[in-house]
Each structure stands twice: as C-alpha cells, then as structure tokens.
Design an enzyme around this catalytic site. Structure first.
Site, PDB file in Angstrom:
ATOM      1  N   GLU A  94      39.281  44.305  48.120  1.00 31.68           N
ATOM      2  CA  GLU A  94      40.798  44.885  47.523  1.00 31.68           C
ATOM      3  C   GLU A  94      41.459  43.757  46.828  1.00 31.68           C
ATOM      4  OE1 GLU A  94      43.696  46.911  46.477  1.00 31.68           O
ATOM      5  OE2 GLU A  94      41.910  47.961  47.632  1.00 31.68           O
ATOM      6  N   ASP A 127      42.515  44.329  43.143  1.00 30.18           N
ATOM      7  CA  ASP A 127      43.416  45.289  42.624  1.00 30.18           C
ATOM      8  C   ASP A 127      44.782  43.924  42.155  1.00 30.18           C
ATOM      9  OD1 ASP A 127      42.009  47.075  44.309  1.00 30.18           O
ATOM     10  OD2 ASP A 127      43.129  48.459  43.729  1.00 30.18           O
ATOM     11  N   SER A 159      37.695  50.867  40.458  1.00 29.25           N
ATOM     12  CA  SER A 159      38.717  50.327  41.099  1.00 29.25           C
ATOM     13  C   SER A 159      39.234  48.901  40.265  1.00 29.25           C
ATOM     14  CB  SER A 159      38.060  49.928  42.334  1.00 29.25           C
ATOM     15  OG  SER A 159      37.641  50.942  43.241  1.00 29.25           O
TER      16      SER A 159
END
Ligand SMILES: *[C@@H]1O[C@H](CO)[C@@H](O)[C@H](O)[C@H]1NC(C)=O
Ligand SMILES: *[C@@H]1O[C@H](CO)[C@@H](O)[C@H](O)[C@H]1NC(C)=O
Ligand SMILES: *[C@@H]1O[C@H](CO)[C@@H](O)[C@H](O)[C@H]1NC(C)=O
Ligand SMILES: *[C@@H]1O[C@H](CO)[C@@H](O)[C@H](O)[C@H]1NC(C)=O
Ligand SMILES: *[C@@H]1O[C@H](CO)[C@@H](O)[C@H](O)[C@H]1NC(C)=O
Length: 560
Positions: A282, A285, A479
């Site tokens: 993550e 991002d 993503s």
C-alpha cells in the site's frame, strides 16, 4: 436513471408475486456462490451480524441529471458543485419509505439505527435466526478459499410487497466480497537502487516520479493550496509506512523535503501500524501521491475490519463517511475492487449512486480498473469476460495501466470491458461506438455491448519503483496507475483553487470532451478467456481508455 431502474425492477417483482395478504416477494437471489467460495453449512442461528438496509432515495434521476449538467464543460452550470444539504435533498428517502420500513422492522422486534448523511441507510444488529425470519432467507456459511475467512450469506431473500419499493439494497445477503481484493502484484523487490535523475530510457524498465514528470510533463513546483486534498482509502491492513515514504523521497524526490508526509484517518477500527514488518505494498498509493502531487495535502484513510463483513462494508462506510463531511476531498483514489458479478445489482447500484453523490459535491472519484485483464484473474479459461466493480460504475473514473515509453503500451493485466449492470452513459457513447465498430466481431458474445465501458484513462503501472519495509523494488498494477492519475488531477485542482475556480469534480464528461489532452495508446491488449482480449486502438479502448495524461494539454482543457 440508475435508481429508477432498480425501483421499477423491484416494483415489477412485487406486482407479479404480491397477493392481498402481505406475502414476501423475492428481493434478490443468485444461483450459487461465486467461484472461490466454498459452502460450509447452515450459519449458526445465534450468530449475530450488522444488517444494513439501503432505502431508496427519493430522486436519484434528479441527482444524475444535475451531476451530468454541472460536470459538462459546455454547460453554463459547469463546476457549480452542490452542498451536502443539496445532495441530501435528492438522496433522502421519502417519509413514507422510512415509516413503512421501520414499521416492518419493529413488527419483527428489530430496532434499526438511521445512518448515512442523507438518512438513506438503516442498520440493525440481528441474529441469523432473526434475519432468516425477517427476510425469508436461509443464511449459510461460505468460506473464501484464498483467505480462509467465513461469511454468512443467503442465496435468496425476500421482503414484503409493502416495503419492497422502498428498499434499494440489503447487505449482507446475496453479495459476496472477495476479502483479498485487487492488490498490486509484486514484481521485483530486492534492494535495487535506481538513478533518481532517471531519463525516459530507463523508464521503460523502472518507473520513478522523475519518469512520470518527463513522460507526462508533470511539474515539480510545489502546490500552494491548503484546502486541496487527495484521499487514499486503505483496506485489509495494508499500512502506509512513514519511514518508507521518507526513504522513497530521499531516493526519488531529492528536490523536496524528505520529511514531507501525509495525514492519517481511521474508520471501522482501522490502524496504521508502523514498522518494517507491517509494511504493505500500500506504500505505493501514498508514495505516488506525496511523491508526484508535490505539496498537495494527502490523507490516508485506513479502514479496519469492524464492519464484520470484509471490504464491501468498508466500501460502504468510507463513502458514507466522506459524504457526511461538510468539505469533501477534491480527489479520492482507491486501488481496491471486486468482480461486478459477486455483488447484487441493488448493492452495486447503491454504491454507484454514492459515488455519483460525491461527484456532485465536487470530488473526482478514481478507482484502479483492476489487474485481472478481461477474465478478472488473468486466466485463459472462462465462458464470458469478467467485469470489475466499482470500475464499471459510470460515476467514477476508472484508471487502467500501461508500460514502456515512446510508445507506451497497454499492460496485459489492465482490466477493461463493459458493465452488465450499468448502461453506456452519454458522455462516452460516441467514443465507445467508434471502438466497437472497429472491433467488429472480435470477442462477440463475450461481453455486453450496451454496458458502461471502462477504463476511462490510464497511466504507468509496471515496474513502478517503491520502498516497502526498507527495500526498493518495482511493483505492477493498476493500483499504481490510479494514484498517479489522481496526482495529476490534484495538481490541476491546486491551480484552479488558487484562481478561485471550482475543482474538476466528476471528471468523465470533461475527459471525453477533451480526448486530445491524453496520449493515445495504440499498442497491446488485455488477453484472457482464451482470447487476445481487447486491443488498444486509436481513440478510446477498453484497456487504456482515452490514454495517459498530457499535463500541459489537460491544463489547457481546464481553462488555463
Ligand atoms: C428531481 O430532481 C429534478 C432535478 O433537480 C427536479 O427537476 C425534479 O422536480 C425532482 N423530482 C422530484 C420528484 O422531486
Ligand atoms: C416479538 O416479541 C414478542 C414479545 O416478546 C413476541 O411475542 C413476538 O412473537 C416476537 N415477534 C417476532 C416476529 O419475533
Ligand atoms: C449494535 O452493536 C454495537 C456493538 O455491539 C453497538 O455499538 C450498536 O449501537 C448496536 N446497534 C444497534 C442498532 O443496536
Ligand atoms: C474475479 O474473478 C476471477 C475469475 O473467477 C478471479 O480469478 C478473481 O480473483 C476475482 N477477483 C476478485 C477481486 O474477486
Ligand atoms: C447488459 O447490460 C445492460 C445494461 O446496459 C443490462 O441491463 C443487461 O442485463 C446486460 N445483459 C447481460 C446479459 O448481463
């Protein structure tokens, strides 16, 4: 006309099956659990869960018309975003709906709390026995094979004809969520260091912020507006690490303060545990917003597991939480998704309408298009193409992936296609018809030519360099593409806000009206299902959308 379609569907069922006695009529059903779930047995009668009931909004079509008007660059109302109260006027259920549904619940000894900024949600703590009786349902335990997590779901449920028209969705019932969701694929993670002054040639094999600046003309000058923001929701315990962000900036943004950071908010008991061993991918991002949208305030919202129901509960909670704020973020980019066929039409529609409402407030809602190509899991065996959700919702911007430089080429995993729930919106009708005409009979019967087509745009998404748990390496996935595109929008919004203008808000009508502001991608495809998938072609295509950002041209399109 999303809401109205659903409502008339529900009404139709009522008319067919209702008898003078208030008999339950089938609300939604599905034949089997989706692939990837195993039936375990009846759900224990005493097991309790949070039952959510979405009430039908009084005027979804009015909200839709208003949104399309204020998002159309040639309308005199362009940019006149609505306040929370104005949006709630459309979203609120009628008094009749609230009364009828609450009376039904009370009769069943169920006390429900009103939630949602427009009061269009009810939730109640119920046992399986209560839910089975209330909904003439048969809740069973299903195990999600990949994660081992279990969920209580029913393949069919009914509500009395008298309340059916007032209910938009019931959850959890027949919607299944894949609790693993679409996460980036780790390609190489191994301490490899990359030249911070990377030139486009090296960008063919490793993408850094400098590559994106060079490829897309993204400025390095710091944004100035404190009221601007990009929100990044995180799920499934993917924690954003401050130390990794700092290393990332030290390696890849030597021109900015390495202490530049992000704000954290939590929802549903979410955490953002720090420490190398808690590093999720993550990091991506956050690193590609803080590191690309220079000086735009970034907020990481970590959504926990208190929903008792996996990602879908989190998806509902975060959109309701953002909608309840008086000042909404100008951009929200989410890199998680589901398969559209795993959700009930009612729930998919209610969520899509919630994104519509955020768009009307002035938020650009972006989602990664998904990493499964046309099959959903990049597999060759299947009978029809899989559709990604929420990417297939027409009221958000879906971002696909490309790789390479001069030319950029569609990533084979970039999900794209045509929704089976939402019809083709007007803003893309010409672009999509042009593509279908050129496509001819290719993939005929494998997808729905009348559906909302996605993605809308794309950005780099392969070998994107990140720092995770102290190691530098490349990751692949839409993503990565979604936060990169979000950063471009965040920087344009900064200039708009500085000039006293409205932020871009719901992007799609503006995007399709300014197709020339994107680098058209005409190479590559997203194979799957024993086909080559959809080819990237001149103009819009269901792999790379309209193409990748050309910052200068987008800025001009925004009126500079
Ligand atoms: C719904 O909203 C539209 C657009 O604002 C408005 O024209 C219409 O009168 C509204 N309908 C109802 C039933 O409130
Ligand atoms: C509700 O509670 C009352 C009193 O305990 C009971 O008589 C009735 O059967 C219950 N109704 C339902 C639908 O459970
Ligand atoms: C459901 O239970 C939770 C905690 O168990 C509680 O916080 C919440 O208020 C309850 N909701 C209702 C509608 O009773
Ligand atoms: C979507 O469906 C495909 C094919 O069944 C599966 O491989 C993939 O994991 C699913 N994706 C999600 C996010 O559920
Ligand atoms: C195709 O999409 C439309 C929405 O545009 C939907 O109403 C229809 O049911 C879909 N067809 C199938 C076979 O899913």
């Amino acid at each position: 006309m999303i809401g109205t379609t659903l409502l008339s569907g529900a009404l139709l069922i009522s008319l067919v099956t209702a008898s003078p006695i208030n008999r339950p009529c089938l609300f939604e059903s599905r034949r089997t659990a989706p692939k990837g779930f195993t039936h375990v047995g009846a759900a224990p009668e005493s097991q309790s869960f949070k039952l959510r009931i979405a009430l039908a909004s009084n005027n979804v079509s009015g909200l839709e018309t208003t949104l399309l008007d204020i998002s159309n660059p040639s309308s005199p109302n362009y940019g006149n975003h609505l306040t929370k109260d104005e949006v709630n006027t459309f979203l609120a259920p009628t008094d009749e709906a609230v009364t009828a549904v609450q009376r039904w619940l009370t009769k069943n000894n169920i006390t429900a709390a009103v939630s949602g900024s427009a009061g269009d949600w009810l939730s109640a703590n119920v046992t399986v026995a209560q839910a089975n009786s209330l909904l003439s349902a048969n809740y069973q335990t299903f195990q999600h094979d990949a994660s081992g997590k279990t969920y209580a779901r029913t393949l069919a449920h009914s509500v009395p004809a008298t309340v059916s028209p007032f209910i938009a969705a019931i959850h959890p019932a027949s919607s299944f969520n894949n609790p693993v969701s679409s996460r980036p694929v780790l390609s190489v993670l191994g301490g490899k260091t990359v030249d911070a002054r990377a030139i486009p040639r090296s960008c063919a094999t490793s993408v850094t912020p400098a590559c994106l600046q060079a490829l897309y003309g993204i400025p390095t000058t710091p944004a100035t507006q404190a009221s601007n923001s990009i929100v990044i929701p995180g799920f499934i315990e993917q924690f954003a690490q401050k130390a990794d962000l700092q290393s990332f900036l030290q390696s890849f943004r030597t021109d900015i303060d390495p202490a530049t950071t992000f704000a954290t908010q939590t929802l549903d008991g979410g955490k953002n545990t720090q420490g190398a061993r808690f590093a999720g991918i993550e990091a991506l991002d956050i690193q590609y917003t803080v590191g690309v949208a220079t000086n735009v305030p970034i907020t990481f919202v970590t959504v926990g597991e208190n929903t008792q129901d996996g990602d879908l509960g989190g998806f509902l909670d975060i959109v309701n939480a953002v909608a309840a704020e008086d000042a909404v973020p100008q951009v929200m980019s989410t890199s998680y998704g589901e398969n559209e066929s795993d959700l009930s039409i009612g729930l998919a529609t209610k969520l899509c309408n919630a994104y519509m409402a955020l768009g009307a407030r002035g938020t650009s809602v972006l989602f990664a298009s998904g990493d499964g190509g046309v099959e959903g899991g990049q597999a060759q065996q299947c009978s029809v193409f899989q559709v990604a959700f929420p990417a297939g919702c027409p009221y958000l911007t879906a971002v696909g992936s490309v790789h390479g430089v001069a030319p950029e080429i569609a990533s084979d995993f970039s999900s794209g296609g045509f929704s089976n729930v939402f019809g083709t919106p007007d803003y893309q009708a010409t672009a999509v018809a042009g593509y279908l005409k050129t496509l001819g009979n290719t993939n005929k019967g494998l997808f729905n030519t009348s559906g909302r087509a996605y993605p809308d745009v794309s950005a780099q998404g392969e070998n994107v360099q990140i720092v995770s748990g102290g190691s530098t390496g490349g990751v692949d996935g839409t993503s990565a593409s979604s936060p990169i595109f979000a950063s471009v929008i965040g920087l344009i919004n900064d200039e708009l806000i500085a000039g006293g203008k409205s932020p871009l808000g719901f992007l799609n009508p503006w995007l399709y009206a300014n197709a020339a502001a994107f680098n058209d991608v005409v190479d590559g495809s997203n194979p799957g299902c024993g086909t080559d998938g959809f080819p990237a072609l001149a103009g819009w295509d269901p792999v790379t959308g309209l193409g990748t950002p050309n910052f200068a041209a987008m800025r001009t399109a925004a009126g500079f």
